[in-house]
Design a protein around this motif. Structure first.
Motif, mmCIF file in Angstrom:
data_model
loop_
_atom_site.group_PDB
_atom_site.id
_atom_site.type_symbol
_atom_site.label_atom_id
_atom_site.label_comp_id
_atom_site.label_asym_id
_atom_site.label_seq_id
_atom_site.Cartn_x
_atom_site.Cartn_y
_atom_site.Cartn_z
ATOM 1 N N GLU A 65 0.810 -1.214 0.000
ATOM 2 C CA GLU A 65 0.000 0.000 0.000
ATOM 3 C C GLU A 65 0.850 1.274 0.000
ATOM 4 O O GLU A 65 0.311 2.365 0.153
ATOM 5 C CB GLU A 65 -0.926 0.013 1.225
ATOM 6 N N LEU A 66 2.152 1.124 -0.196
ATOM 7 C CA LEU A 66 3.040 2.285 -0.153
ATOM 8 C C LEU A 66 2.892 3.130 -1.420
ATOM 9 O O LEU A 66 3.023 2.639 -2.540
ATOM 10 C CB LEU A 66 4.498 1.832 -0.004
ATOM 11 N N ILE A 67 2.617 4.399 -1.216
ATOM 12 C CA ILE A 67 2.525 5.356 -2.318
ATOM 13 C C ILE A 67 3.409 6.551 -1.983
ATOM 14 O O ILE A 67 3.291 7.144 -0.906
ATOM 15 C CB ILE A 67 1.075 5.824 -2.555
ATOM 16 N N ILE A 68 4.300 6.898 -2.897
ATOM 17 C CA ILE A 68 5.205 8.033 -2.709
ATOM 18 C C ILE A 68 5.131 8.915 -3.952
ATOM 19 O O ILE A 68 5.258 8.418 -5.079
ATOM 20 C CB ILE A 68 6.665 7.582 -2.485
ATOM 21 N N ILE A 69 4.928 10.189 -3.757
ATOM 22 C CA ILE A 69 4.947 11.157 -4.862
ATOM 23 C C ILE A 69 5.823 12.328 -4.434
ATOM 24 O O ILE A 69 5.473 13.074 -3.515
ATOM 25 C CB ILE A 69 3.538 11.651 -5.226
ATOM 26 N N CYS A 70 6.966 12.479 -5.091
ATOM 27 C CA CYS A 70 7.856 13.612 -4.847
ATOM 28 C C CYS A 70 7.821 14.509 -6.079
ATOM 29 O O CYS A 70 8.048 14.034 -7.203
ATOM 30 C CB CYS A 70 9.281 13.148 -4.583
ATOM 31 N N ASP A 80 6.807 16.065 -11.541
ATOM 32 C CA ASP A 80 7.107 14.858 -10.765
ATOM 33 C C ASP A 80 8.545 14.429 -11.020
ATOM 34 O O ASP A 80 8.996 14.390 -12.170
ATOM 35 C CB ASP A 80 6.169 13.713 -11.160
ATOM 36 N N LEU A 81 9.261 14.108 -9.951
ATOM 37 C CA LEU A 81 10.603 13.564 -10.127
ATOM 38 C C LEU A 81 10.730 12.141 -9.593
ATOM 39 O O LEU A 81 11.675 11.443 -9.924
ATOM 40 C CB LEU A 81 11.650 14.466 -9.481
ATOM 41 N N TYR A 82 9.761 11.695 -8.735
ATOM 42 C CA TYR A 82 9.822 10.331 -8.212
ATOM 43 C C TYR A 82 8.420 9.904 -7.813
ATOM 44 O O TYR A 82 7.682 10.663 -7.173
ATOM 45 C CB TYR A 82 10.769 10.271 -7.017
ATOM 46 N N HIS A 83 8.049 8.665 -8.228
ATOM 47 C CA HIS A 83 6.693 8.185 -7.964
ATOM 48 C C HIS A 83 6.732 6.682 -7.691
ATOM 49 O O HIS A 83 7.298 5.902 -8.471
ATOM 50 C CB HIS A 83 5.788 8.478 -9.170
ATOM 51 N N CYS A 131 7.136 15.972 -0.861
ATOM 52 C CA CYS A 131 7.113 14.514 -0.946
ATOM 53 C C CYS A 131 5.965 13.986 -0.089
ATOM 54 O O CYS A 131 5.980 14.113 1.140
ATOM 55 C CB CYS A 131 8.447 13.932 -0.484
ATOM 56 N N ASP A 132 4.949 13.410 -0.745
ATOM 57 C CA ASP A 132 3.798 12.813 -0.060
ATOM 58 C C ASP A 132 4.032 11.314 0.093
ATOM 59 O O ASP A 132 4.408 10.634 -0.871
ATOM 60 C CB ASP A 132 2.509 13.042 -0.854
ATOM 61 N N GLY A 142 6.400 15.874 3.554
ATOM 62 C CA GLY A 142 7.511 16.715 3.976
ATOM 63 C C GLY A 142 7.951 17.576 2.820
ATOM 64 O O GLY A 142 7.799 17.199 1.651
ATOM 65 N N ARG A 143 8.501 18.747 3.141
ATOM 66 C CA ARG A 143 8.863 19.682 2.078
ATOM 67 C C ARG A 143 10.206 20.338 2.370
ATOM 68 O O ARG A 143 10.615 20.493 3.513
ATOM 69 C CB ARG A 143 7.786 20.747 1.920
#
Length: 203
Positions: A65-70, A80-83, A131-132, A142-143
């Motif tokens: 369930e891990l979701i990361i959006i930077c 977007d640079l990382y997803h 980064c969410d 965090g920002r």
């Protein structure tokens, strides 16, 4: 939301369940934290930089369930640079601005660390990086801010050029100097001759 008609005891049970859900959600939000190792970065164009976030981990949880959006939040648009979606990296969502310039450390992700290496920085990379992170036990973000300055000009400063004198003027000056030198020498010679004759005639 409309609740079905219930007796007093059942209404109390439903109220308690709803209250527990609300409290649990609040606790998840409070206990799940996303931090940045540095809140502000200063770098120069064409240099490299490492952006890093950390988030709360639970060893017993899976990454399904891990979701990361930077992403970069610039004045003009978001890039977007990382997803990561459900534990799988989605490289197609990366913006063209960062294509081929972002590398991540895969080994540290399970430790709750997101470490992104951005190479060949550009001035348009400046802005707010958000980064969410969402898991099955919480969500937070965090920002940090990055400022990329233009590369300094390291070339030697040009020396002021002096326009050469015209060829004719240069030669004329040389001729005048030679004539004046010869005239001065002749005058000295004549003066010596005059003094010599004057001294002889006195004798």
């Amino acid at each position: 939301m409309l609740l079905p008609h219930c007796h007093g005891h059942e209404e109390k049970m439903i109220s308690r369940i709803l209250l527990l859900i609300i409290i649990n959600s609040c606790l998840c939000a409070a206990t799940f934290v996303v931090n940045v190792t540095q809140s502000s970065y200063q770098a120069e164009e064409n240099h490299n930089i490492t952006l890093e976030w950390t988030f709360t981990t639970r060893p017993s949880r899976t990454w399904k369930e891990l979701i990361i959006i930077c992403e970069l939040l610039a004045p003009s648009r978001a890039s977007d640079l990382y997803h990561v979606h459900k534990g799988v990296e989605v490289s197609k969502s990366q913006d063209e601005q960062f294509s081929g310039r972002v590398q991540r450390d895969k080994d540290v992700l399970r430790e709750g660390r997101i470490r992104l290496h951005v190479s060949r920085l550009r001035t348009e990379d400046s802005g707010l990086y958000l980064c969410d992170v969402k898991t099955d036990y919480g969500f937070n973000s965090g920002r940090c801010y990055l400022n990329v300055s233009a590369a300094a000009d390291v070339s030697e400063p040009q020396r002021p050029t002096v326009d050469p004198e015209p060829e004719g003027r240069g030669r004329m000056g040389l001729y005048v100097s030679l004539v004046l030198t010869a005239a001065a020498a002749l005058m000295v010679k004549l003066l010596l001759i005059y003094c010599f004759k004057a001294s002889n005639s006195g004798v």
